[in-house]
Motif scaffolding. Structure first.
Motif, mmCIF file in Angstrom:
data_model
loop_
_atom_site.group_PDB
_atom_site.id
_atom_site.type_symbol
_atom_site.label_atom_id
_atom_site.label_comp_id
_atom_site.label_asym_id
_atom_site.label_seq_id
_atom_site.Cartn_x
_atom_site.Cartn_y
_atom_site.Cartn_z
ATOM 1 N N PRO A 95 -45.736 21.380 -5.576
ATOM 2 C CA PRO A 95 -46.593 21.838 -4.477
ATOM 3 C C PRO A 95 -47.462 20.702 -3.922
ATOM 4 C CG PRO A 95 -46.594 23.445 -6.251
ATOM 5 C CD PRO A 95 -45.855 22.252 -6.757
ATOM 6 N N PHE A 96 -47.453 20.561 -2.610
ATOM 7 C CA PHE A 96 -48.269 19.562 -1.914
ATOM 8 C C PHE A 96 -48.030 18.161 -2.497
ATOM 9 C CE2 PHE A 96 -50.492 23.654 -2.229
ATOM 10 C CZ PHE A 96 -50.474 24.033 -0.892
ATOM 11 N N GLY A 97 -46.763 17.897 -2.795
ATOM 12 C CA GLY A 97 -46.407 16.689 -3.524
ATOM 13 C C GLY A 97 -46.859 15.403 -2.868
ATOM 14 N N HIS A 98 -46.554 15.216 -1.583
ATOM 15 C CA HIS A 98 -46.920 13.961 -0.930
ATOM 16 C C HIS A 98 -48.437 13.785 -0.883
ATOM 17 C CE1 HIS A 98 -43.075 12.350 0.073
ATOM 18 N NE2 HIS A 98 -42.696 13.412 0.741
ATOM 19 N N THR A 99 -49.162 14.887 -0.765
ATOM 20 C CA THR A 99 -50.623 14.809 -0.765
ATOM 21 C C THR A 99 -51.138 14.232 -2.074
ATOM 22 O OG1 THR A 99 -50.831 16.678 0.745
ATOM 23 C CG2 THR A 99 -52.739 16.160 -0.606
ATOM 24 N N PHE A 100 -50.592 14.711 -3.191
ATOM 25 C CA PHE A 100 -51.055 14.254 -4.501
ATOM 26 C C PHE A 100 -50.481 12.895 -4.882
ATOM 27 C CE2 PHE A 100 -51.139 19.038 -5.560
ATOM 28 C CZ PHE A 100 -52.378 19.162 -4.964
ATOM 29 N N GLU A 136 -51.538 10.081 -1.370
ATOM 30 C CA GLU A 136 -52.890 9.956 -0.828
ATOM 31 C C GLU A 136 -53.910 9.694 -1.932
ATOM 32 O OE1 GLU A 136 -53.595 13.289 1.764
ATOM 33 O OE2 GLU A 136 -51.656 13.031 2.752
ATOM 34 N N ARG A 137 -53.993 10.569 -2.917
ATOM 35 C CA ARG A 137 -54.922 10.331 -4.033
ATOM 36 C C ARG A 137 -54.212 9.718 -5.238
ATOM 37 N NH1 ARG A 137 -60.484 10.781 -3.149
ATOM 38 N NH2 ARG A 137 -60.798 11.444 -5.294
ATOM 39 N N ARG A 138 -52.896 9.719 -5.231
ATOM 40 C CA ARG A 138 -52.101 9.135 -6.310
ATOM 41 C C ARG A 138 -52.454 9.756 -7.663
ATOM 42 N NH1 ARG A 138 -51.057 3.052 -6.400
ATOM 43 N NH2 ARG A 138 -48.983 3.824 -6.854
#
Length: 484
Positions: free
Chosen positions: A131-136, A139-141
């Motif tokens: 879920p929301f993979g690219h965000t995690f 962006e925040r890594r």
């Protein structure tokens, strides 16, 4: 402890439904599975073999139905709720189309094993998304990238999906491809490029799909698929015919770059999506730090389940609850400081990347905590958003054939529009410091004070007051409008 979720169903009559329920519990390999044609909103009818249908029916693939392709972009474009499952179908379909075009042109004759392998990896290329993979991841890594996480891939292949791939004799090859391992055989470089190259089936599906569901009226011509060729053992684009350069073919490829830039500017880096992604990432980060959530729990969750579990686990963490409530009501954080590349040296960019993208020695959290302390704000009230400054329009580096004996990278052609797109894409980079839209009493004064503290601690001037980009954050909107 939270109460379990209650589900309410109407039980069917046993006499009517028992045979159907009984057969549905048979193992997948014990059931008769046929090839299937699936109607897609983007590509129309797409046909999948019986073996591909067996893969689609596994729990690991069906999980992708609950993971949005564009994460939190639906807060900006309400119809952007298409999923990784749909995209996986489309990527497999386009991989098949590329194969067909290459064979029709006599460029390469694929074996049945190669054809099966290409379509299977294209179908499964997003299997490790959470879920929301690219965000995690980007962006925040908080988590490793989905295509570089061996633990996550092993988890996805440990159940019925791995069993089915083993039955089809594809487990080893697919696992290697999904990990991005370079093939030992040169022909396999060319095969890999079809689903994971610079311009490939994956890219061509998500460009068209993301644009359509975000309501952007841009598209590429299907004749682009006929440009693919094999050059030096790699997939390339043929911009010549009978030795003569085709300007119309070049225009079509440049249009793909325009689409990629437009989606990056309007969707992937939209200011509201940036704020929403930063808030959700910060919430997860604080939950993990408090021992209320484990990164590995993401592996089996869908978007809605993740948000529910995160909220339930963090009832005792008011700072996380504030972030999640802000997302639920679209009360998104606003920038109090931002800067771009203008006037920054490469060494300064490297420093910012190391501190706030790589988060070396917890520099990002330390900065956020210090800024909160400066103004007496609760924890989680300040978020530093810093993507990697190594942004590049990688699609511009595709190899193109210019004549029977000449080839080059597209980016080396000194084409003015390509050079402009490359420059503009790099200029999309921003380091942004975000804070709640309501800072309480004397909010404007506190916002100005926070901006000054950002300038002092970052050693950079604030550019938030002198550009159109920053004013987009503050444009007046009635209520919780979803307008971009």
């Amino acid at each position: 402890m939270s109460k379990p979720v209650k589900t309410f169903t109407t039980l069917p009559q046993p006499s009517r439904q028992l045979p159907k329920r009984s057969s549905s519990r048979l193992p997948l390999r014990a059931r008769t599975v046929r090839a299937k044609t699936i109607r897609d909103a983007i590509h129309g009818d797409m046909t999948f073999s019986a073996d591909e249908v067996r893969l689609l029916d596994t729990q690991a693939m069906q999980r992708l139905r609950g993971i949005k392709q564009l994460g939190l972009s639906h807060l900006v474009y309400p119809s952007a709720v298409h999923t990784r499952f749909e995209h996986s179908l489309g990527a497999c379909h386009l991989a098949g189309k590329i194969i067909e075009n290459l064979e029709q042109k006599g460029v390469y004759r694929f074996t049945e094993d190669e054809r099966r392998r290409i379509r299977t990896v294209a179908l499964l290329h997003d299997i490790t998304h959470v879920p929301f993979g690219h965000t995690f991841e980007d962006e925040r890594r908080i988590a490793p990238r989905h295509d570089a996480d061996i633990q996550r891939l092993n988890t996805m292949l440990s159940g019925d999906l791995g069993e089915e791939l083993e039955r089809q004799g594809l487990l080893t090859a697919v696992r290697s491809q999904l990990l991005g391992e370079m093939p030992p055989v040169r022909d396999d470089y060319f095969i890999r490029d079809i689903f994971a190259g610079t311009i490939c089936a994956d890219l061509l599906d998500y460009l068209r799909r993301d644009a359509r569901f975000c309501g952007l009226t841009v598209d590429y011509d299907d004749r682009l698929l006929a440009l693919f060729t094999r050059l030096g053992g790699r997939l390339a684009l043929d911009l010549q015919r009978h030795g003569l350069f085709r300007h119309d073919a070049l225009s079509e490829v440049v249009h793909v770059l325009r689409m990629r830039y437009l989606l990056t500017e309007r969707v992937y880096f939209h200011h509201a999506k940036i704020a929403a992604g930063a808030m959700l990432s910060k919430a997860l980060e604080m939950a993990i730090a408090a021992g209320q959530f484990a990164y590995t729990e993401l592996f089996g969750l869908r978007d809605d389940a993740f948000l529910y579990v995160l909220r339930e686990r963090t009832v005792g963490l008011p700072e996380v609850q504030r972030l999640l409530s802000g997302l639920a009501t679209r009360q998104l954080y606003k920038p109090v400081f931002w800067t771009n590349r203008d006037g920054l040296t490469e060494s300064e960019l490297d420093r910012l990347k190391r501190q706030f993208y790589d988060n070396a020695e917890g520099a990002r959290e330390q900065m956020e905590a210090a800024l909160c302390d400066d103004l007496g704000l609760p924890a989680g009230s300040v978020i530093v958003y810093c993507p990697s400054p190594d942004m590049a329009l990688k699609e511009a580096h595709v190899t193109v054939q210019l004549s029977e004996h000449e080839s080059a990278q597209l980016s080396s052609l000194a084409h003015p529009e390509i050079e402009t797109l490359l420059l503009r894409h790099r200029q999309l980079w921003r380091l942004v410091v975000l804070a709640p839209p309501d800072l309480g009493r004397h909010a404007a004064k506190r916002r100005r004070a926070l901006t000054r503290h950002c300038e002092a601690r970052l050693g950079l001037p604030d550019r938030s007051g002198d550009t159109l980009w920053s004013r987009l954050f503050f444009q007046p909107m009635p209520g919780n409008s979803c307008l971009p």
